[in-house]
Design an enzyme around this catalytic site. Structure first.
Site, PDB file in Angstrom:
ATOM      1  N   GLY A  11       2.806   8.715   0.942  1.00  0.00           N
ATOM      2  CA  GLY A  11       1.380   8.787   1.275  1.00  0.00           C
ATOM      3  C   GLY A  11       1.023   7.923   2.468  1.00  0.00           C
ATOM      4  O   GLY A  11       1.381   6.744   2.516  1.00  0.00           O
ATOM      5  N   GLY A  13      -2.210   7.452   3.548  1.00  0.00           N
ATOM      6  CA  GLY A  13      -3.640   7.144   3.533  1.00  0.00           C
ATOM      7  C   GLY A  13      -3.836   5.646   3.677  1.00  0.00           C
ATOM      8  O   GLY A  13      -2.952   4.923   4.143  1.00  0.00           O
ATOM      9  N   PHE A  14      -5.012   5.185   3.246  1.00  0.00           N
ATOM     10  CA  PHE A  14      -5.305   3.763   3.420  1.00  0.00           C
ATOM     11  C   PHE A  14      -4.255   2.885   2.739  1.00  0.00           C
ATOM     12  O   PHE A  14      -3.791   1.897   3.302  1.00  0.00           O
ATOM     13  CB  PHE A  14      -6.681   3.441   2.831  1.00  0.00           C
ATOM     14  CG  PHE A  14      -7.812   3.992   3.650  1.00  0.00           C
ATOM     15  CD1 PHE A  14      -8.611   5.019   3.166  1.00  0.00           C
ATOM     16  CD2 PHE A  14      -8.085   3.479   4.912  1.00  0.00           C
ATOM     17  CE1 PHE A  14      -9.654   5.537   3.925  1.00  0.00           C
ATOM     18  CE2 PHE A  14      -9.131   3.980   5.676  1.00  0.00           C
ATOM     19  CZ  PHE A  14      -9.911   5.011   5.188  1.00  0.00           C
ATOM     20  N   GLY A  15      -3.859   3.256   1.508  1.00  0.00           N
ATOM     21  CA  GLY A  15      -2.904   2.439   0.758  1.00  0.00           C
ATOM     22  C   GLY A  15      -1.512   2.457   1.373  1.00  0.00           C
ATOM     23  O   GLY A  15      -0.914   1.418   1.661  1.00  0.00           O
ATOM     24  N   GLU A 171     -24.051  12.158   0.949  1.00  0.00           N
ATOM     25  CA  GLU A 171     -23.889  12.209   2.404  1.00  0.00           C
ATOM     26  C   GLU A 171     -23.867  13.640   2.913  1.00  0.00           C
ATOM     27  O   GLU A 171     -24.479  13.963   3.934  1.00  0.00           O
ATOM     28  CB  GLU A 171     -22.624  11.440   2.804  1.00  0.00           C
ATOM     29  CG  GLU A 171     -22.829   9.926   2.659  1.00  0.00           C
ATOM     30  CD  GLU A 171     -21.552   9.114   2.798  1.00  0.00           C
ATOM     31  OE1 GLU A 171     -20.457   9.689   2.667  1.00  0.00           O
ATOM     32  OE2 GLU A 171     -21.657   7.887   3.015  1.00  0.00           O
ATOM     33  N   ASP A 300      -6.009   5.410  -5.177  1.00  0.00           N
ATOM     34  CA  ASP A 300      -6.822   6.275  -6.026  1.00  0.00           C
ATOM     35  C   ASP A 300      -6.053   6.811  -7.223  1.00  0.00           C
ATOM     36  O   ASP A 300      -6.663   7.318  -8.167  1.00  0.00           O
ATOM     37  CB  ASP A 300      -7.366   7.462  -5.213  1.00  0.00           C
ATOM     38  CG  ASP A 300      -8.414   7.042  -4.193  1.00  0.00           C
ATOM     39  OD1 ASP A 300      -8.951   7.922  -3.492  1.00  0.00           O
ATOM     40  OD2 ASP A 300      -8.699   5.836  -4.081  1.00  0.00           O
ATOM     41  N   ALA A 316     -11.458   2.760  -0.429  1.00  0.00           N
ATOM     42  CA  ALA A 316     -10.458   2.323   0.544  1.00  0.00           C
ATOM     43  C   ALA A 316     -10.104   0.842   0.431  1.00  0.00           C
ATOM     44  O   ALA A 316      -8.922   0.486   0.438  1.00  0.00           O
ATOM     45  CB  ALA A 316     -10.928   2.664   1.958  1.00  0.00           C
TER      46      ALA A 316
END
Lengths: 452, 452
Positions: A11, A13-15, A171, A300, A316
């Protein structure tokens, strides 16, 4: 084989990205696997979906981000399982990648509560492709209404439904209302875009229910000022093309967006660890799974309670902090030091409403209105990766704010009413399955059917 | 019905857009139809395909461009035929749009000389979607090679084939070589991107054969300096996945790009007018078709000889000039004035080779090298629509030039080897037909099989 321990990260992503950065230039070999070549700044996806930003402005090639680190290898590919006996990750093409340490950071998608077939008519907003598809549908709805008005003289009423009153849903609803009221109003001669109906459905008794109640109330008022109709205590029970079922009533809508539910990556279950109903993995305090001190799960995908009993949220900053902790535990191992338990520091939460309002909460500190929006802007621009992206996004926002334009307004792909939505089948990860051959849908004037 | 004459324009490219602008604020009602919602600056598509620019930077929503003009209506839709008795345009959804005057500016695509099935493995470069797909394949080729090197230790040799030695082919070949030699070289640890083979195949005896012979020769040298292998007098006789047939020999390639042949929009034939083999319509000197003084055809769809016997080229300035002429003839009709014959003013031709060279020809005036490239840059930035696009593109180029980065490097959509290429079927215009369910293609090491 390599002398140094090999850490495989699933992954980008942020992690996953943070974990790679923490392990960069350390005495390990790192391989980061992602099925996409880019890292997506998810908090701004809704702005791609509503044509303020272009995809390239919120996504960066993972390889480019990590290219400085000589001990970090980036691999494009999809992990589909594990061989825990052999300590290897099984890839979609049949190959296997061995590891000494594993960090699974594969994230989560929205959940349709067992009704995955709803996804075709109510897409979620987790990837660039999602955002581009939603953008296409939203812009197309206006285009087709204009065409119908031109051909028949009848001016159709447009309606948009957003399902889920969390930050993403709020949003999106605010941004769609914003498009309809301002940016597109001048571009369409025959239809009145300001009359488009935007509905937000939330199952609980308040939107943004992870925030303090007074902030929920202010956000609801701000949304209603924008022209969004907010329906609380309303669950969506079915989704079909052109309509959704709320409770017992069918409500017509031209476009539906799904922004609720959590479905963690199926990789969690495949680790053989215990998961909650959303597939989130129960981890130890050092972020490993039971019986495997070398396998970490972060972000997540994780279900972990803080000291106060509340779960660590799927945001995040939590993913980033977990990544730092997991990486540090690996390095401590190498130095024969004791591991560190994870402790989440709540850095606060934010959500925007429309183009100049937001809510911010950090402990007891609360902000609302324009000041909150400025804070949101600051935090998000700073967090973007890449100086150029920051510069571009800032200028896009400046342009959009001053001119009320929506500049990223391309409809790419299928322009006619037919929709072809490739779905990522969970039964066979990695295989994009087109839905049945597109049918031509003749646009008919839809009557609004909500009765309160 | 409207009192003013109604002018229907099919196509929002250079020709159609200019025609709309010429008729804006005149005593006519204008309806511009395009199956896409955006105008694409085609000369810069190759930069989207090679990840220098993002799609949004070279495309503008047609509606936004024309929104100032109250007598111009923009309709999203696909024209599929005509009812010349009724003077109406037949649309994909069965509706009909009546006209008093018609301007058909639907452009042209590449031609596969009767072998449309080659398109799946050798896509052309005419739309944003084409460019994004080619970008995906080019970047994916490098990603998969890196993965293979990681998993097996074997470093595959990559090869790219560009078919067609006109400006599009030359620009694509130069840009792919540029990516491989510079921008991507630092990002891939295991493979040596600079060893990628880039081949350009041209059927005639020189590339850029609409330019003067000495410019062709200089361009060929410049391409070869970039590392492109140029094969003249070589026709491609078949295309399959992973290889092309040149003459009698099969040549392996990871990605093939088709940049030759002309196939005018099928709307030309549907007008009942005589066309050449590429489907281009023979028009009168006032740009109308025989027997229909109210039906104009302009741009790449047209076959028209200039005074010197040479055909009007399928370039943007020609389309724009034809649009001005056609619009003027309509306005002259309304004032009962005689029509004007079309006269093409050659404003010169340009083509870039790599990131800092070009050739420019205007009559006897010729430029080469860096100076020519500066001229090319100037002309193309000025021609872009929209101040913001100009600013962004200029800064992207500056960034790419200084940092040697390729910033627009997203792979969106299908990342695994499987490819799913929707094709616009000519038998049923407007229907996107997915190819058969994607098969998983295991990447094998390919050996180069060219024998000269």
């Amino acid at each position: 084989m390599a002398n140094k321990p090999r850490v495989v990260i699933i992954g980008g992503g942020f992690g996953g990205l943070q974990a790679a950065k923490e392990l960069a230039n350390e005495a390990v070999e790192v391989a980061l696997i992602d099925r996409k070549n880019h890292h997506t700044f998810q908090p701004l996806l809704y702005q791609v979906a509503t044509a303020v930003l272009s995809p390239g402005e919120i996504a960066s090639p993972i390889r480019r981000i990590l290219h400085k680190y000589k001990n970090v290898q980036v691999i494009l590919g999809e992990a589909v399982g594990f061989d825990l006996e052999k300590s290897s990750v099984k890839m979609f093409d049949g190959s296997e990648i061995p590891f000494d340490y594993l960090i699974v950071a594969a994230g989560a998608r929205h959940s349709y509560f067992g009704n995955d077939q709803w996804e075709a008519d109510a897409p979620g907003l987790k990837t660039i492709e999602d955002a581009v598809e939603i953008r296409r549908r939203v812009l197309l709805a206006f285009e087709l209404a204009e065409r119908e008005a031109y051909l028949t003289g009848v001016k159709p009423h447009l309606s948009f439904a957003v399902i889920g009153g969390g930050p993403t849903g709020v949003e999106m609803a605010g941004a769609i209302a914003g498009i309809a009221r301002r940016a597109l109003a001048k571009d369409f001669n025959l239809i009145d875009t300001t009359k488009a109906l935007v509905m937000l459905f939330e199952g609980s008794d308040r939107i943004l229910n992870t925030f303090a109640p007074e902030l929920s109330e202010i956000a609801k008022k701000d949304l209603e000022d924008l022209g969004v109709e907010v329906y609380l205590n309303n669950f969506v029970t079915a989704v079909e093309e052109g309509r959704i079922k709320v409770g017992e009533k069918w409500i017509n809508c031209d476009v539906a967006v799904w922004a609720t539910g959590v479905a963690a990556s199926p990789l969690g279950k495949m680790l053989g660890a215990e998961t909650d109903r959303a597939g989130r993995v129960f981890v130890n305090n050092d972020l490993t799974i039971p019986n495997h001190k070398n396998i970490f799960v972060i972000g997540d995908m994780v279900s972990l309670k803080q000291e106060d009993g509340k779960p660590v949220p799927g945001v995040a900053p939590a993913a980033i902090q977990m990544a730092e902790n997991a990486a540090e535990n690996i390095l401590r191992d190498l130095k024969n030091e004791a591991r560190k338990d994870f402790k989440y520091f709540d850095k606060g939460s934010m959500a925007t409403i429309g183009r100049n309002k937001a809510i911010v909460e950090l402990g007891r500190f609360k902000l609302t209105g324009f000041i909150a929006w400025l804070a949101w802007l600051f935090v998000h621009v700073i967090s973007l990766i890449g100086f150029k992206n920051r510069l571009y996004v800032l200028s896009e926002w400046f342009w959009a704010y001053v001119t009320r334009e929506r500049s990223a307004r391309l409809i790419t792909g299928d322009a006619e009413e037919m929709r072809e939505t490739p779905k990522l089948s969970e039964a066979q990860p990695g295989i994009l399955t087109p839905v049945a051959a597109p049918e031509k849908v003749k646009r008919t004037v839809k009557k609004k059917a909500v009765s309160e």
